[in-house]
Design an enzyme around this catalytic site. Structure first.
Site, PDB file in Angstrom:
ATOM      1  N   SER A 218      38.435  43.405  35.908  1.00 44.16           N
ATOM      2  CA  SER A 218      39.631  42.565  35.893  1.00 44.16           C
ATOM      3  C   SER A 218      40.302  42.629  34.523  1.00 44.16           C
ATOM      4  CB  SER A 218      39.250  41.133  36.299  1.00 44.16           C
ATOM      5  OG  SER A 218      40.383  40.370  36.626  1.00 44.16           O
TER       6      SER A 218
ATOM      7  N   GLU B 298      41.187  43.088  47.240  1.00 45.71           N
ATOM      8  CA  GLU B 298      41.213  42.372  45.961  1.00 45.71           C
ATOM      9  C   GLU B 298      41.712  40.927  46.079  1.00 45.71           C
ATOM     10  OE1 GLU B 298      40.260  43.235  42.958  1.00 45.71           O
ATOM     11  OE2 GLU B 298      40.052  45.416  42.964  1.00 45.71           O
TER      12      GLU B 298
ATOM     13  N   HIS C  13      38.221  40.608  45.206  1.00 45.81           N
ATOM     14  CA  HIS C  13      38.167  40.811  43.761  1.00 45.81           C
ATOM     15  C   HIS C  13      36.849  40.280  43.195  1.00 45.81           C
ATOM     16  CE1 HIS C  13      40.029  41.437  39.842  1.00 45.81           C
ATOM     17  NE2 HIS C  13      39.714  40.204  39.466  1.00 45.81           N
TER      18      HIS C  13
END
Length: 553
Positions: free
Chosen positions: A225, A345, A440
């Site tokens: 991330s 995600e 995610h």
């Protein structure tokens, strides 16, 4: 006799010196209280017979960025006398509490300490020359820490026989806001202070890691991330090759590096909402007060601006070029790259905000910067290719590709144009019994071997399925193989999966070979090719600038 009388004492003295030197080395490798000497002084860590690992925690790599150093570039740690205790984690970086990132107990109970620039090392051996893996945590550059249990490096270090390093860096207003707008040239580069911290930590690793059994010429930086976005930004600093030799970018790319224009607009809006026009109004405020003001200001900002405010910026001071431009130019051709995303995600955020699932694909705010024809094409194709999905799920898939997968592909394409050392993966494991798919961050528990966390995500699970453990071991083996050789080709336990993995090729526009991490593991050429194709003519130039995209209207 004179020769003997002179030489023999010298030999005795030399032999004794050698013995003392060996004794010093043995003492430094004492498994009860291991001591390592680094450039700044001596460190005492711990050794676990059970894990077979040495641990050195909370090692300062920079001075506390307080007082005159607040909002400034980090300064290397000073030398210290005696032996520094590095048996406990250092404080987390100052931040607002976010329950999704950890508990207050995991954060150490204090979220206002600015003396947090430290790193942690797990190593199987103090005398070998092992591959080094340096982890940058995610959290939107606003939250989280290297000390939370989900990022402990024991499992990776032990299974992969590598030296694992993690680090803290400044977050939010302390690390990613442009103070030069209210403080002048003295604060130039402050918008990337968090990246500066990371770079200084990586330099510390390069200079000192040999004392911990690591190879300073074989360093892999990896992050997820915002950690991956920050590493991507480093590719535009002109210094990346001096800091690491390989890079793994998990769900974060060069696309999130902001343009100067976009960054200035967001930062000015942030200061306006804080009611601040001069650095003198905030430079001496307690961290707790600054965090409160930060959070209050964020409430009045656009959703997309909140998501991007604390991302790195091409400021020409720290990040001197747009990362994707640097990659295309060949500046990074000697850095092996593994890049990828999860399959779904943005579905993660529907857990926090279920109303996201009410969004119609054609109404997504993120697509409004695209030409009308492009918006209609994207919406229609995604809906047609997902007939069983709810509109909100289709919307999240569009946004996932727009913000994560397509930018990752652009980086791999750019790198492959200059060198055959870019590799692509996608994490596909769907959470059983959930509509989230592979959201995610869902690969992290597998990567760090936190199988209890995997089980907790699966409703009704009373034990860890063997296939989950195998996927975890596969990911650890693949990541550490990449760190060791620059190729994500590992000697996996299962013969069939080992043979499948062997077919993976470096990414190229002709093959688009992609590793699909699932149970079982697969390799596919150009997965979701239609969705990739419809973005091929859109002007993603490697950084997020709504003005750039809107120019094609």
């Amino acid at each position: 006799m004179k020769f003997v009388s002179r030489v023999f004492p010298a030999l005795i003295i030399g032999f004794c010196s050698m013995q003392l030197s060996w004794a010093d080395q043995d003492a430094s490798a004492d498994k009860v209280k291991p001591i390592v000497k680094v450039n700044e002084g001596k460190l005492q860590g711990t050794y676990s017979e059970k894990d077979g690992l040495y641990k050195f925690l909370g090692i300062p790599y920079a001075k506390a960025p307080v007082g005159k150093l607040r909002f400034k570039a980090p300064v290397p740690a000073e030398h210290w006398a005696g032996v520094k205790d590095t048996t406990k984690f250092g404080p987390v970086s100052a931040q607002a509490f976010d329950e999704h990132e950890g508990t207050m107990e995991e954060f150490g109970g204090d979220l206002t300490n600015e003396d947090s620039l430290s790193l942690n090392i797990w190593t199987p051996n103090l005398k070998e020359k092992l591959p080094v893996m340096v982890w940058l945590h995610g959290g939107g550059n606003a939250h989280s820490s290297a000390r939370v249990p989900g990022y402990h490096g024991d499992m990776i270090a032990r299974r992969g026989n590598v030296v694992f390093v993690s680090l803290n860096y400044r977050l939010g207003i302390f690390g990613f806001i442009d103070m030069s707008l209210i403080g002048g040239p003295e604060y130039a580069g402050s918008v990337n202070n968090g990246v500066r911290d990371q770079m200084l930590a990586l330099k510390w690793v390069r200079d000192n890691i040999a004392r911990f059994g690591g190879d300073p010429d074989n360093i892999t930086a990896f992050g997820e991330s915002s950690g991956a976005s920050d590493l991507s930004a480093m590719l535009g600093t002109g210094q990346a090759k001096t800091l690491f030799d390989k890079v793994i970018l998990q769900s974060g790319s060069a696309f999130l590096t902001r343009s100067p224009k976009s960054s200035a607009r967001m930062n000015r809006g942030f200061f306006e909402r804080m009611g601040v026009t001069s650095i003198d109004q905030i430079k001496d405020l307690p961290a707790s007060v600054l965090i409160e003001k930060q959070e209050e200001a964020l409430k009045g900002m656009l959703e997309t601006d909140v998501d991007l405010l604390f991302q790195p910026t091409m400021d020409s001071v720290v990040v001197k070029d747009f990362p994707l431009d640097a990659i295309r130019r060949g500046d990074t051709k000697d850095i092996n790259m593994l890049v990828g995303t999860t399959k779904n995600e943005l579905m993660l955020y529907t857990e926090y905000d279920p109303q996201l699932l009410d969004r119609q694909p054609e109404d997504l705010p993120e697509l409004q910067v695209l030409p009308w024809v492009a918006r209609e094409a994207v919406s229609s194709i995604y809906k047609w290719n997902r007939p069983d999905m709810k509109p909100g799920q289709v919307s999240m898939d569009i946004y996932s590709d727009f913000a994560f997968r397509i930018p990752a592909i652009r980086m791999a394409e750019a790198q492959s144009a200059n060198a055959q050392n870019a590799w692509m993966y996608r994490f596909d494991w769907p959470i059983p019994g959930s509509e989230l798919g592979a959201p995610h961050g869902s690969e992290l528990a597998f990567l760090f071997g936190r199988m209890d966390d995997v089980q907790a995500k699966v409703k009704g699970a009373t034990s860890v399925a063997p296939s989950w453990t195998q996927l975890s071991e596969n990911i650890q083996d693949i990541w550490t193989a990449f760190a060791r050789t620059g190729r994500p080709i590992a000697n996996l336990k299962d013969p069939h999966e080992r043979d499948v993995l062997a077919t993976l090729e470096p990414y190229s526009e002709s093959s688009r070979s992609t590793l699909l991490l699932n149970t079982p593991l697969e390799v596919e050429s150009d997965p979701a090719w239609l969705e990739r194709f419809i973005y091929s003519s859109m002007p993603f130039n490697g950084y997020f600038d709504e003005d750039e995209l809107a120019e094609s209207e």
